[in-house]
Design an enzyme around this catalytic site. Structure first.
Site, short mmCIF file in Angstrom:
data_model
loop_
_atom_site.label_atom_id
_atom_site.label_comp_id
_atom_site.label_asym_id
_atom_site.label_seq_id
_atom_site.Cartn_x
_atom_site.Cartn_y
_atom_site.Cartn_z
N TYR A 138 59.75 94.54 104.61
CA TYR A 138 60.83 93.85 105.31
C TYR A 138 61.40 94.69 106.45
O TYR A 138 62.57 94.60 106.79
CB TYR A 138 61.97 93.50 104.33
CG TYR A 138 61.60 92.51 103.23
CD1 TYR A 138 60.34 91.91 103.17
CD2 TYR A 138 62.52 92.18 102.25
CE1 TYR A 138 60.01 91.03 102.15
CE2 TYR A 138 62.20 91.28 101.22
CZ TYR A 138 60.94 90.72 101.19
OH TYR A 138 60.63 89.84 100.18
N LYS A 189 50.73 98.97 94.65
CA LYS A 189 49.56 98.15 94.96
C LYS A 189 48.60 99.02 95.77
O LYS A 189 48.00 98.59 96.75
CB LYS A 189 49.98 96.89 95.74
CG LYS A 189 48.92 95.82 95.82
CD LYS A 189 48.48 95.26 94.49
CE LYS A 189 47.21 94.44 94.65
NZ LYS A 189 46.59 94.08 93.36
N ASP A 222 50.63 93.23 90.25
CA ASP A 222 50.12 92.04 89.56
C ASP A 222 50.12 92.27 88.04
O ASP A 222 50.50 91.40 87.26
CB ASP A 222 48.73 91.64 90.08
CG ASP A 222 47.83 92.84 90.37
OD1 ASP A 222 48.36 93.96 90.51
OD2 ASP A 222 46.61 92.67 90.44
N ASP A 246 61.64 92.17 95.09
CA ASP A 246 62.26 90.87 95.37
C ASP A 246 61.66 89.81 94.44
O ASP A 246 62.37 89.03 93.79
CB ASP A 246 61.98 90.53 96.85
CG ASP A 246 62.77 89.34 97.35
OD1 ASP A 246 63.61 88.81 96.60
OD2 ASP A 246 62.55 88.92 98.50
N ASP A 250 63.31 88.04 90.47
CA ASP A 250 63.49 86.62 90.14
C ASP A 250 62.81 86.30 88.81
O ASP A 250 63.35 85.58 87.97
CB ASP A 250 62.89 85.72 91.23
CG ASP A 250 63.90 85.37 92.32
OD1 ASP A 250 64.82 86.18 92.54
OD2 ASP A 250 63.76 84.31 92.95
P1 ATP Z 1 67.42 81.14 99.23
O1 ATP Z 1 66.36 80.54 100.06
O2 ATP Z 1 68.79 81.06 99.84
O3 ATP Z 1 67.09 82.50 98.67
P2 ATP Z 1 66.89 79.08 97.29
O4 ATP Z 1 67.89 77.97 97.35
O5 ATP Z 1 65.53 78.86 97.82
O6 ATP Z 1 67.58 80.32 97.92
P3 ATP Z 1 67.68 80.19 94.83
O7 ATP Z 1 69.07 79.98 95.24
O8 ATP Z 1 67.30 81.59 94.56
O9 ATP Z 1 66.66 79.60 95.86
O10 ATP Z 1 67.46 79.31 93.56
C1 ATP Z 1 66.29 78.74 93.09
C2 ATP Z 1 66.70 77.63 92.11
O11 ATP Z 1 67.37 78.19 90.98
C3 ATP Z 1 67.71 76.69 92.75
O12 ATP Z 1 67.04 75.61 93.30
C4 ATP Z 1 68.64 76.31 91.64
O13 ATP Z 1 68.27 75.11 91.04
C5 ATP Z 1 68.53 77.45 90.65
N1 ATP Z 1 69.70 78.32 90.72
C6 ATP Z 1 69.88 79.38 91.54
N2 ATP Z 1 71.07 79.94 91.36
C7 ATP Z 1 71.69 79.22 90.42
C8 ATP Z 1 72.99 79.29 89.81
N3 ATP Z 1 73.88 80.24 90.13
N4 ATP Z 1 73.29 78.38 88.87
C9 ATP Z 1 72.41 77.43 88.53
N5 ATP Z 1 71.18 77.30 89.05
C10 ATP Z 1 70.83 78.19 90.01
#
Ligand code: ATP
Length: 358
Positions: A138, A189, A222, A246, A250
């Site tokens: 990044y 990696k 991986d 990152d 998740d």
């Molecule tokens: P970004 O692109 O801003 O990183 P995103 O919207 O693509 O974010 P995330 O916000 O990381 O992705 O979330 C992925 C999914 O996890 C969301 O679509 C949501 O349904 C769920 N999620 C994320 N945070 C929460 C939370 N605090 N409470 C409940 N569900 C959540």
């Protein structure tokens, strides 16, 4: 009484819901403690600001932030604005501009919550991912030529500097040393990426010599995903590059129940600049505005912020209050199988903070 200056940047989507909730529990924690106060300045930066001003934060944004003791950040991202514009317009300039090189991401299964992994209890999954937060994949080095033509080329260069790798390795070893198990896994990696990643491995091995009390092992990125799923107990602290960590964090959050509970601290360990605390989730527009975002990630990172400010006891009390609510099994938001709103969880945590045995 000590007063800390906090810059709150709720940002976009559910950031604007979980940060006000976090400020409420922080206020309850400070009142209960009585020994410190938080002076909060909320900054309206993010995608709405971009629509009005053509930038995610003011030109002198970093100058404005410099005088604060910590930054409490929500999320940035908007369905109508390209993700690289929002990320590079707000979050990354703060992390890189303030040299917040150590990104610390703890994961554990809080009492009462369940992992989607079969037979995985809280004793089986207790990790900290240490993410290099200023360069690597990044770094922003690269470019595009022959734009829009059939010959177009896009180059994205990973940058690994010895100085930055050395400091993140030292940070990871120091952190691992403070843990009960004192085990550090290098995520790499270097089989496929034979330059920067090989240096990454070499610096890890050299740093390890100064930490004989920390046991180590090494895993390809991986392979570490399978180990996280199949043998979670064998992991303790992991150190990984910006991109790898990152992704892994998740996964880690989901294995511990939900991405909605996971916190992160972007630290400038030398304290030359303010550090920044945020939940690891993003703006989550699919649930924004519904009042059901899980605020626990924002609360846990608030506890980390108190710890960083030197208010460890108050941070521990906030953590105990969060765990009291999760242990009770309600109220919990839908991502954890409950039916509660953000507000109900927030009020319960505030009640727990005020109760005598938290
Ligand atoms: P970004 O692109 O801003 O990183 P995103 O919207 O693509 O974010 P995330 O916000 O990381 O992705 O979330 C992925 C999914 O996890 C969301 O679509 C949501 O349904 C769920 N999620 C994320 N945070 C929460 C939370 N605090 N409470 C409940 N569900 C959540």
């Amino acid at each position: 009484m000590t007063e800390y200056r906090i810059a709150a940047i709720p940002g976009d989507g559910i950031g604007a819901e979980v940060i006000p909730a976090g400020l409420k529990v922080l206020d309850a924690t400070a009142q209960r403690d009585g020994g410190f106060a938080l002076r909060v300045t909320t900054l309206p930066w993010g995608s709405s600001f971009f629509r009005r001003h053509g930038r995610l934060m003011p030109e002198d944004g970093l100058e404005q932030l410099r005088g604060f003791d910590a930054i409490y950040f929500g999320a940035v991202g908007d369905p109508q604005i390209a993700d690289h514009v929002t990320l590079w317009g707000l979050r990354l300039p703060i992390c890189q501009g303030f040299d917040q090189y150590a990104n610390v991401r703890p994961t554990r299964i809080l009492p009462g919550l369940t992992s989607p992994l079969r037979n995985c209890g809280s004793a089986d999954l207790d990790w900290i991912i240490v993410r290099e937060n200023t360069e690597g994949e990044y770094s922003g080095a690269g470019g595009r030529v022959h734009r829009s033509l059939a010959e177009e080329v896009g180059v994205e260069v990973s940058v690994f500097t010895r100085a930055a790798v050395e400091r993140i390795m030292r940070f990871a070893f120091e952190l691992a040393r403070k843990r009960e198990r004192r085990h550090l896994t290098l995520v790499t990696k270097s089989n496929a990426q034979r330059h920067g990643m090989v240096m990454w491995d070499e610096v890890f091995a050299a740093t390890a010599k100064a930490y004989a009390d920390v046991t180590t092992d090494r895993e390809l990125v991986d392979a570490v995903t399978t180990r996280m799923v199949l043998r979670p107990r064998t992991l303790d602290v992991m150190v990984a590059t910006n991109l790898h960590a990152d992704i892994l964090s998740d996964l880690a959050a989901s294995l511990a129940s939900s991405i909605g509970i996971a916190p992160t601290a972007n630290l400038n360990p030398e304290r030359r600049f303010p550090s920044m605390f945020e939940p690891i989730h993003g703006s989550a527009f699919d649930i924004a505005g519904k009042g059901i975002a899980n605020p626990i990630g924002a609360f846990w990172t608030a506890a980390m912020m108190l710890d960083h400010l030197g208010e460890g006891e108050a941070g521990a009390r906030l953590m105990a209050a969060i765990e009291r609510v999760t242990r009770a099994g309600e109220p919990l938001t839908p991502d954890l199988g409950g039916t509660a709103t953000t507000l109900q969880v927030t009020d319960s945590v505030c009640d727990a903070i005020q109760s005598a045995n938290c």
